[in-house]
Scaffold this active site. Structure first.
Site, short mmCIF file in Angstrom:
data_model
loop_
_atom_site.label_atom_id
_atom_site.label_comp_id
_atom_site.label_asym_id
_atom_site.label_seq_id
_atom_site.Cartn_x
_atom_site.Cartn_y
_atom_site.Cartn_z
N ASP A 1 0.37 11.04 -0.22
CA ASP A 1 -0.69 12.16 -0.19
C ASP A 1 -2.02 11.44 0.26
O ASP A 1 -2.18 10.27 0.42
CB ASP A 1 -0.85 12.71 -1.41
N GLU B 1 -3.13 8.59 -1.86
CA GLU B 1 -2.50 7.46 -1.77
C GLU B 1 -1.42 7.20 -2.85
O GLU B 1 -1.29 5.98 -3.13
CB GLU B 1 -3.22 6.26 -1.38
N GLU B 2 -0.90 8.02 -3.51
CA GLU B 2 -0.12 7.87 -4.77
C GLU B 2 0.95 8.61 -4.63
O GLU B 2 1.99 7.84 -5.16
CB GLU B 2 -1.11 8.45 -5.88
N GLU C 1 -18.40 6.89 -4.86
CA GLU C 1 -17.14 7.68 -4.97
C GLU C 1 -17.23 8.76 -5.99
O GLU C 1 -16.86 9.93 -5.79
CB GLU C 1 -16.14 6.93 -4.85
N TRP D 1 0.83 -1.25 0.08
CA TRP D 1 0.04 0.02 0.03
C TRP D 1 0.95 1.24 0.03
O TRP D 1 2.06 1.10 0.41
CB TRP D 1 -0.98 0.08 1.08
#
Ligand code: NOJ
Ligand code: NOJ
Length: 574
Positions: free
Chosen positions: A195, A198-199, A425, A139
């Site tokens: 960030d 999540e990237e 989303e 992750w």
């Protein structure tokens, strides 16, 4: 139904707000229900989740969001705690849920995970299984916004309890949990982070802003409840965070927007920065640009640049006037699930504008600066720089234009809300149908807070009033010394070594702008940089190879520069 209504009213123009009222009157209660359904153990869509655990979405595949993220959970519970502490919802069932959230998070703090243990960085772990066990798969970790957001939610509750006679529980039970999170922020804010999307592994405006807020209010809370030993370290690091918030790698004066991440190689136009503004809103701070308050010139300029970056990337925005509301997403270059508008980002635009309207109303005037001029010129091409009092016609004109603009973003989300009121989303950039995770808890919470802002519902501030950027910000002024950095690093052909660090001269932790070292004495790589004198400077070397960035392992390297002269640092790649 909403779609027809919005179209009809949209054509009529002036009564656009009506459709928003009707949307909110039906969607409002559904958003609260949508949030509650995703919280264990009794939420109708959260069966199997532990008590107080927020499931990100009931979707278990494509994408699998059957996890609890610290960021999502903390933002969601902040909105519920705001409702409880202001009496919007003072039911005992909500109180029970909040207490379960505190218990759940206190336990999760102690769960060892791939980011570490409670005392070795584990609080930066972004997500856990819904039964409170660690998620051990690959992750983007760590994500250092989580502990700050969780502390902010808990401090809001703690302040209310303290005012309402529950002082013992606050000091003996709640405080140690908050202290864990704030201690984490103190220790790790200057380290790189993934960030909120999540990237990108660099520094991130949203993370810096919410960390600053958490330490600032943490210092006030600690003082209030008599935990004075931590106050000076919280205040010192809050000051450092406030310095870093002004870094040149964030605010871009030439283009009038905040660059969201110091890495990532993108434009940097990103909902990250609007979310930072709304989640650090403090009505009493007015339009202060130091903390990028929603009505500050920088935050308004940023909003316009961000919104405009989506005008041509989603076909559902085609044909909409260049000064009207549109659907917006995380960032224009996004490809996740094909890159679509998100409900929570489009609501964030509306919320920032509603916050701004509330601030102008509270201060009885509106200020147009050269920085915010392009934002206001969208509504009145002849508007000039100046301060307009609430009794002026210019003020009235601008306020009603901003109100319509804000309502427009809600109306866009309304148009693409299915008739059952559910909020996924994302929605398709080409036909507006729901995409990705169904019933995203954060989508519902974002609607809830946008609607409250539209109602001018006021929540407790966090001490943003009158903050000034410390004159001691390192790298701001004064004399410099020449520092030569030598690092021994073996590389493959095409791979290069760069340096970045905590001051302007080292590009404020920007992998994108990091300084290239010379390999003339390979395998020693070298560079000489003028750094501020008598200053503690933290830095890391990074490798770049075919566009991929590799950071040196933690912790940061650190040097305290002398008052004058020059120095040489000899390092080995770690
Ligand atoms: C899953 C993350 O949650 C999402 O934010 C990201 O865009 C995708 N992975 C792709 O990296
Ligand atoms: C992906 C988003 O990018 C991230 O911000 C969020 O925390 C997770 N999904 C869970 O909702």
């Amino acid at each position: 139904m909403y779609r027809l209504l919005v179209c009809a009213l949209g054509l009529a123009g002036t009564v656009f707000g009506q459709s928003v009222d009707s949307y909110i009157s039906t969607e409002g209660p559904m958003t609260k229900a949508g949030v509650l359904a995703n919280i264990g153990p009794n939420g109708s869509k959260a069966a199997g989740a532990s008590p107080g655990v927020v499931v990100a979405s009931p979707s278990t595949s494509s994408p699998d969001y059957w996890y609890t993220w610290t960021r999502d959970s903390s933002l969601v519970f902040k909105s519920l705690i705001d409702q409880y502490t202001t009496g919007i919802d003072s039911t005992s069932s909500l109180r029970t849920l909040i207490d379960e959230f505190i218990t759940a998070e206190a336990y999760i703090q102690t769960v060892s995970n791939p980011s570490g243990t409670l005392t070795t960085g584990g609080l930066g772990e972004p997500k856990f299984n819904v039964n409170e066990t660690a998620f051990t798969g690959t992750w983007g970790r760590p994500q250092r916004d989580g502990p700050a957001l969780r502390a902010t939610a808990m401090i809001t509750y703690g302040n209310w309890l303290y005012s309402n006679g529950n002082t013992t529980w606050v000091t003996s039970t709640l405080w140690p949990i908050v202290e864990n999170d704030l201690g984490y922020v103190v220790s790790y804010w200057n380290e790189s982070t993934y960030d909120l999307w999540e990237e990108v592994d660099s520094s991130s405006f949203f993370t810096t802003a919410v960390q600053h807020r958490a330490l600032r209010e943490g210092a006030m809370f600690a003082t209030r409840i008599g935990q004075t030993s931590v106050v000076s370290s919280y205040t010192t690091q809050a000051d450092n965070l406030l310095c870093f918030l002004q870094a040149k790698s964030y605010w871009n004066p030439t283009s009038g927007y905040i660059t969201a991440n110091t890495g990532g190689g993108r434009s940097g136009k990103d909902a990250n920065t609007l979310l930072a503004s709304i989640h650090t809103f403090d009505l009493s701070a007015g339009c202060d640009a130091t903390t990028f308050q929603p009505c500050s010139d920088k935050a308004l300029s940023n909003l316009k640049v961000y919104v405009d970056s989506f005008r041509s990337v989603y076909s559902i925005n085609n044909g909409i006037a260049s000064n009207a509301a549109i659907a917006t997403g995380r960032y224009p270059e996004d490809t996740y699930q094909n890159g679509n508008p998100w409900y929570l980002t489009t609501f964030a635009v509306a919320e920032q504008l509603y916050d701004a309207l509330n601030s102008w109303e509270a201060q009885g005037s509106l200020n147009v600066t050269s920085i915010s001029l392009p934002f206001f010129q969208q509504f009145s091409s002849s508007i000039a720089v100046g301060t307009y009092s609430s009794t002026s016609s210019t003020y009235s004109t601008l306020i009603s234009a901003v109100q319509s603009f804000a309502d427009g973003f809600v109306a866009i989300n309304a148009k693409y809300t299915p008739s059952d009121g559910s909020l996924a989303e994302q929605y398709s950039k080409s036909d507006g149908s729901p995409v990705s995770a169904v019933d995203l808890t954060w989508s519902y919470a974002s609607a809830l807070t946008a609607f409250e802002a539209r109602n001018n519902t006021q929540f407790a501030g966090w001490g943003a009033t009158g903050l000034t950027v410390p004159s001691t910000c390192s790298g701001n002024s004064g004399s410099t010394v020449a520092v030569t950095f030598n690092v021994d690093a073996t590389t493959v052909y095409g791979e290069n070594i760069y340096i970045t660090g905590s001051v302007d001269a080292l590009e404020n932790w920007s992998p994108d702008n990091a300084l290239l070292l010379s390999s003339a004495n390979y395998p020693t790589w070298s560079i000489t940089v003028n750094l501020p004198a008598s200053t503690n400077v933290q830095y890391k070397y990074i490798r770049k190879y075919n566009g991929a960035v590799t950071w040196e392992s933690d912790p940061n390297n650190s040097i305290t520069t002398p008052a004058s002269g020059s120095v040489t640092e000899n390092d080995t790649w770690r």
